[in-house]
Structure formats: structure tokens, C-alpha cells
Design a protein around this motif. Structure first.
Motif, short mmCIF file in Angstrom:
data_model
loop_
_atom_site.label_atom_id
_atom_site.label_comp_id
_atom_site.label_asym_id
_atom_site.label_seq_id
_atom_site.Cartn_x
_atom_site.Cartn_y
_atom_site.Cartn_z
N PRO A 93 12.94 123.86 49.04
CA PRO A 93 13.56 123.71 47.73
C PRO A 93 12.49 123.66 46.64
N PRO A 94 12.74 124.25 45.47
CA PRO A 94 11.71 124.31 44.42
C PRO A 94 11.21 122.94 43.98
N GLU A 95 12.07 121.95 43.95
CA GLU A 95 11.61 120.62 43.53
C GLU A 95 10.65 120.01 44.54
N GLN A 96 10.79 120.38 45.81
CA GLN A 96 9.87 119.89 46.84
C GLN A 96 8.51 120.54 46.68
N LEU A 97 8.50 121.85 46.39
CA LEU A 97 7.24 122.55 46.14
C LEU A 97 6.51 121.92 44.95
N GLU A 98 7.25 121.64 43.90
CA GLU A 98 6.66 121.04 42.71
C GLU A 98 6.00 119.70 43.04
N LYS A 99 6.66 118.89 43.84
CA LYS A 99 6.13 117.59 44.24
C LYS A 99 4.81 117.74 44.99
N TYR A 100 4.78 118.66 45.96
CA TYR A 100 3.56 118.86 46.76
C TYR A 100 2.40 119.35 45.89
N VAL A 101 2.67 120.30 45.01
CA VAL A 101 1.60 120.88 44.18
C VAL A 101 1.07 119.84 43.20
N LEU A 102 1.96 119.08 42.58
CA LEU A 102 1.52 118.03 41.66
C LEU A 102 0.68 116.98 42.38
N GLU A 103 1.07 116.65 43.59
CA GLU A 103 0.30 115.69 44.38
C GLU A 103 -1.10 116.24 44.69
N ALA A 104 -1.18 117.56 44.93
CA ALA A 104 -2.45 118.17 45.29
C ALA A 104 -3.44 118.24 44.14
N CYS A 105 -2.94 118.28 42.91
CA CYS A 105 -3.85 118.41 41.76
C CYS A 105 -3.96 117.12 40.97
N ALA A 106 -3.83 116.00 41.64
CA ALA A 106 -3.82 114.71 40.96
C ALA A 106 -5.20 114.25 40.50
N SER A 107 -6.27 114.76 41.09
CA SER A 107 -7.61 114.30 40.72
C SER A 107 -8.36 115.36 39.92
N ASP A 108 -9.35 114.94 39.14
CA ASP A 108 -10.05 115.83 38.22
C ASP A 108 -10.97 116.83 38.92
N ASP A 109 -11.30 116.60 40.18
CA ASP A 109 -12.21 117.51 40.89
C ASP A 109 -11.49 118.69 41.53
N ILE A 110 -10.18 118.81 41.29
CA ILE A 110 -9.40 119.95 41.79
C ILE A 110 -9.40 121.04 40.72
N VAL A 111 -9.95 122.20 41.05
CA VAL A 111 -10.05 123.28 40.06
C VAL A 111 -9.01 124.38 40.28
#
Length: 317
Positions: A93-111
Motif C-alpha cells: 500500500p502507498p502509505e506503507q511505502l511512504e512510512k518506510y522511505v521516511l524512516e530511511a531518510c531520518a538522519s542527515d547523513d542519508i543523501v
């Protein structure tokens, strides 16, 4: 430049070396759960391609933390790319994808974030979400599509569950939303010939794909292809022939396309055959050496775009 290597691109884009962090999610793909098939691609093992992944039961945050704990002390790494690698990572589901991606880019060292999936799992709703996150978080998002070959007859033989049209549609939609697109290609599928591989390079170039990841075919144990291999239903081309195909592919590929790799790898314990029992790095180095010696390079034969037949009328004396 012999070819546009991923390491060079990362340094140009982010100013230093960047490290991928493999992420496994608890999901499957439509070619396994009955949506378009039940048994998956004939070459794909039960765990997909994520041989280096941590257990998918772990959260994205925990997987990133554990991967960093291993990489940072060893390489002094400072910038990272979470890579959603296994199976079809937009098949949810799209909302699940959004959750995972937001979790993955939570720190400043993710480019950047790279997301592996299938052409038939690309939809405007999902792309809108990814495009919005990329802008809000000021990161790059690259969607990696498994194509393998443009030969639709071969796609049927390996039970991909989609054809060439779905791939073209997916690339055009991804580019429309300003996201990066990478294409996976297996250069030595038994039912493809040299011309199929050259045409694959040409189609990828014409579509304006950003990156390509090349693989040599490896035979994973307990798969349909493993059964075919043991029954001698096909032969694998020689290592020398594979290297020739890589060179031909690169010469016809747009010089603007980044090569994530020239050959893949898989653990010996999981395969019946992998890379002619030769180190992947050795094969890569031999390809580069031959191209250097013969003055060959990526894009040398990429002369077929932008109305090649009328170019002669545009040359000024």
C-alpha cells in the motif's frame, strides 16, 4: 573515461565516497503471490537477491544502525544510501511505502534512497509520494527496475510476468516525476543473442535511463532455472563471450548513463554456477584492460539517437 563508473558518479554528486546500506522489507512480489504468477522468475531464489540483507523483521531504523556499525569503523564512512533491495519494494500500500522511505531518510547523513522493484509495480500515486519526499528531504531517490532483456520472448521464458511495454511505461513515469531510474540487465540469458544485448543498450539509452546495473547469469539452487541447467536444457556462454557482450553493450550505451556494476556476484553456497568460478573483480578488470588496449569506450557507437539519418544535413562546412 572507459565507462561512467558508479563510484565516480557518487564522488561527483556528493563530494566523497558514499556507501549503500542494504535494507530488507517483509514483502513479496506479484509474480509470487498469484497476482501475475505463483513461482517467480525462473532464476530467482526463495530469498530473492538479498544475500547480504539483515532479517526483514528488523525495523528500517535498526537495519540502518546495524549496517552503519559495521561500515563506519571499517571505511570511515560519512554518507549513505539505504537500498531497499529484496523482491518488489513498491509492492505494498502507498502509505506503507511512504512510512518506510521516511524512516530511511531520518538522519542527515542519508543523501539518497534506492528502491528496487518491478516495472508493473510503478504507479503515479507511488511516484507522487516519492517525488514529494525527495523534495522535502532534499535527497535523491532512484527507482531500480528489473528488466533483464528487451527480448519479450525471453521475458516469457524466464517467467518475468511482464513484457517490454510495462518497462517503457515505468521508465517514462519515473522520469516524469523527476526521479532517477536504474535498469538491471542480465547480459547472458540463454535465449538472447548478441544483437538482443545491443538493442537493450539502445532502448535504455533512448529512454534516458540514468543508471544501469549489469549481471552475469548465476544459477541459484532450487530454482526452475537450476532444474533446466542440471537437465542440460541450455548452455551458459563462456566468460570470454560475456566480456565481449559487456563491451558491445557499453559501446552502444549513452555515455551519460552511470554503470553501477559490470558484473554481479552471488555466494557459492547458494549457487550451482556463478561467474565461471572467477572473481567478479577479475572479470571487471579484464574488461577494462581490453577496452583500454583497443581504445574502446562507453558510447563510442551511440550514434543512433536524435535523427541519425539527417545529421549529415546539419554539418556546417
Amino acid at each position: 573515461m572507459i565507462y561512467y563508473a558508479f563510484s565516480d558518479y557518487l564522488k561527483q554528486r556528493y563530494g566523497e565516497k558514499v556507501y549503500k546500506l542494504p535494507i530488507g522489507l517483509p514483502l513479496t512480489c506479484p509474480n509470487r503471490d498469484g497476482s501475475c504468477g505463483k513461482f517467480g522468475c525462473t532464476f530467482c531464489g526463495s530469498i530473492g537477491a538479498g544475500y547480504e540483507n539483515l532479517p526483514p523483521e528488523l525495523s528500517v531504523t535498526e537495519q540502518i544502525r546495524m549496517n552503519k556499525a559495521h561500515i563506519v569503523p571499517k571505511y570511515k564512512a560519512k554518507k549513505f544510501i539505504p537500498y531497499f533491495q529484496n523482491f518488489s519494494n513498491t509492492y505494498m500500500p502507498p502509505e506503507q511505502l511512504e512510512k518506510y522511505v521516511l524512516e530511511a531518510c531520518a538522519s542527515d547523513d542519508i543523501v539518497a534512497i534506492y528502491i528496487a522493484t518491478r516495472p508493473d509495480c510503478i504507479n503515479d500515486v507511488y511516484l507522487e509520494i516519492l517525488s514529494r519526499i525527495a523534495k522535502e528531504k532534499n535527497i535523491d531517490i532512484c527507482v531500480e527496475l528489473g528488466l533483464q532483456t528487451i527480448n519479450y520472448k525471453t521475458l516469457e521464458k524466464i517467467n518475468r510476468g511482464h513484457g517490454l511495454a510495462e518497462y517503457i511505461d515505468a521508465v517514462l513515469r519515473i522520469k516524469r516525476y523527476g526521479l532517477l531510474c536504474c535498469t538491471h540487465v542480465i547480459l547472458d540469458l540463454p535465449w538472447d543473442d548478441d544483437k538482443d544485448m545491443i538493442e537493450t543498450a539502445r532502448v535504455i539509452s533512448a529512454l534516458g535511463v540514468d543508471q544501469v546495473k549489469l549481471h552475469a547469469l548465476y544459477i541459484v539452487k532450487n530454482t526452475k532455472m537450476a532444474q533446466q541447467y542440471e537437465n542440460k536444457e541450455f548452455e551458459i556462454i563462456s566468460c570470454e563471450h560475456y566480456k565481449k557482450r559487456v563491451i558491445d553493450f557499453l559501446e552502444h550505451l549513452s555515455p551519460n548513463i552511470v554503470l553501477q556494476r559490470l558484473i554481479g556476484r552471488a555466494p557459492a553456497e547458494n549457487t550451482l554456477f556463478s561467474n565461471w568460478q572467477t572473481g567478479w573483480w577479475k572479470i571487471r578488470d579484464e574488461i577494462v584492460k581490453e577496452m583500454e588496449e583497443k581504445n574502446l569506450y562507453q558510447g563510442r557507437l551511440c550514434n543512433y539517437l536524435n535523427g541519425s539519418a539527417v545529421q549529415k544535413f546539419l554539418v556546417k562546412e
